[in-house]
Scaffold this motif. Sequence first.
Motif, PDB file in Angstrom:
ATOM      1  N   MET A 144     -26.629 -51.592 -36.730  1.00 57.61           N
ATOM      2  CA  MET A 144     -25.182 -50.186 -36.596  1.00 57.61           C
ATOM      3  C   MET A 144     -23.873 -51.119 -37.053  1.00 57.61           C
ATOM      4  N   LYS A 145     -23.396 -50.637 -37.906  1.00 63.28           N
ATOM      5  CA  LYS A 145     -21.842 -51.100 -38.165  1.00 63.28           C
ATOM      6  C   LYS A 145     -21.065 -49.841 -37.838  1.00 63.28           C
ATOM      7  N   ILE A 146     -19.941 -50.828 -36.653  1.00 59.87           N
ATOM      8  CA  ILE A 146     -18.824 -49.803 -36.141  1.00 59.87           C
ATOM      9  C   ILE A 146     -16.562 -50.314 -36.087  1.00 59.87           C
ATOM     10  N   THR A 147     -16.345 -50.033 -36.595  1.00 64.40           N
ATOM     11  CA  THR A 147     -14.633 -50.771 -36.471  1.00 64.40           C
ATOM     12  C   THR A 147     -14.607 -51.205 -34.678  1.00 64.40           C
ATOM     13  N   TYR A 148     -13.493 -51.706 -35.222  1.00 60.67           N
ATOM     14  CA  TYR A 148     -12.299 -52.102 -33.491  1.00 60.67           C
ATOM     15  C   TYR A 148     -12.217 -50.519 -33.445  1.00 60.67           C
ATOM     16  N   ASN A 149     -10.885 -50.396 -34.037  1.00 61.41           N
ATOM     17  CA  ASN A 149     -10.245 -48.753 -34.332  1.00 61.41           C
ATOM     18  C   ASN A 149     -10.828 -47.750 -34.100  1.00 61.41           C
ATOM     19  N   TRP A 150     -12.208 -47.325 -34.092  1.00 63.10           N
ATOM     20  CA  TRP A 150     -13.190 -46.773 -33.878  1.00 63.10           C
ATOM     21  C   TRP A 150     -13.450 -46.319 -32.521  1.00 63.10           C
ATOM     22  N   LEU A 151     -13.902 -47.541 -32.224  1.00 56.40           N
ATOM     23  CA  LEU A 151     -13.784 -48.129 -30.864  1.00 56.40           C
ATOM     24  C   LEU A 151     -13.249 -48.190 -29.552  1.00 56.40           C
ATOM     25  N   GLU A 198     -11.109 -45.440 -29.983  1.00 56.27           N
ATOM     26  CA  GLU A 198     -10.305 -44.160 -29.402  1.00 56.27           C
ATOM     27  C   GLU A 198     -11.676 -43.507 -28.176  1.00 56.27           C
ATOM     28  N   PHE A 199     -12.746 -44.563 -28.146  1.00 50.94           N
ATOM     29  CA  PHE A 199     -13.177 -43.990 -27.170  1.00 50.94           C
ATOM     30  C   PHE A 199     -13.485 -44.779 -25.879  1.00 50.94           C
ATOM     31  N   VAL A 200     -13.419 -46.303 -26.336  1.00 48.44           N
ATOM     32  CA  VAL A 200     -12.984 -47.284 -24.678  1.00 48.44           C
ATOM     33  C   VAL A 200     -11.833 -47.840 -24.260  1.00 48.44           C
ATOM     34  N   ASP A 201     -10.881 -47.308 -23.323  1.00 50.88           N
ATOM     35  CA  ASP A 201      -9.887 -48.335 -23.490  1.00 50.88           C
ATOM     36  C   ASP A 201     -10.006 -49.606 -22.952  1.00 50.88           C
ATOM     37  N   PHE A 202     -10.265 -50.253 -23.516  1.00 49.26           N
ATOM     38  CA  PHE A 202     -10.008 -52.277 -23.263  1.00 49.26           C
ATOM     39  C   PHE A 202      -9.115 -52.896 -24.329  1.00 49.26           C
TER      40      PHE A 202
END
Length: 161
Positions: A1-8, A10-14
Amino acid sequence: MKITYNWLKEFVDFDHSPDQLADLLTMLGLEVEAMEKLGEGLDDVVVAQVEEKRQHPNADKLSLCRVNNGTEVLDVVCGAQNFKQGDTVALAMIGATLPGDFKIKRSKIRGEESCGMLCSEKELGLADESAGIMVLPADVAPLGTPVFSALGLRDTLFEIG
């Protein structure tokens, strides 16, 4: 699976850096197989404006352009025809290294000096094909801003097994 830091984000506060996030994901049992820094090393590709575009005197399919990078006006020879005077474009400055290890240097093209290169999406690694140079929205960012930052494309791509 590929995900980007900025996309993540948007959904998770860290507040973790990309490297810290990779370590954390691995500790949680998700194997981070690869990390790719998108736009890294491309700060010498900047937002610029075409101040003048005219026919190259020694080549039918080339143009001579005067391009403003916010600091200086440079002469650039270009083969694309999909832009006009006044357009905002992506300019690779002398010293830039584009994807594929393509180094930009001062050169003479058909007897005219070129001090940079107007770039297409393909040359920047943003598309498999392109019909000409990348014409940017006029108000994308101040002249001289790195293109990847101006377009919000600086990111980290994680490949998770």
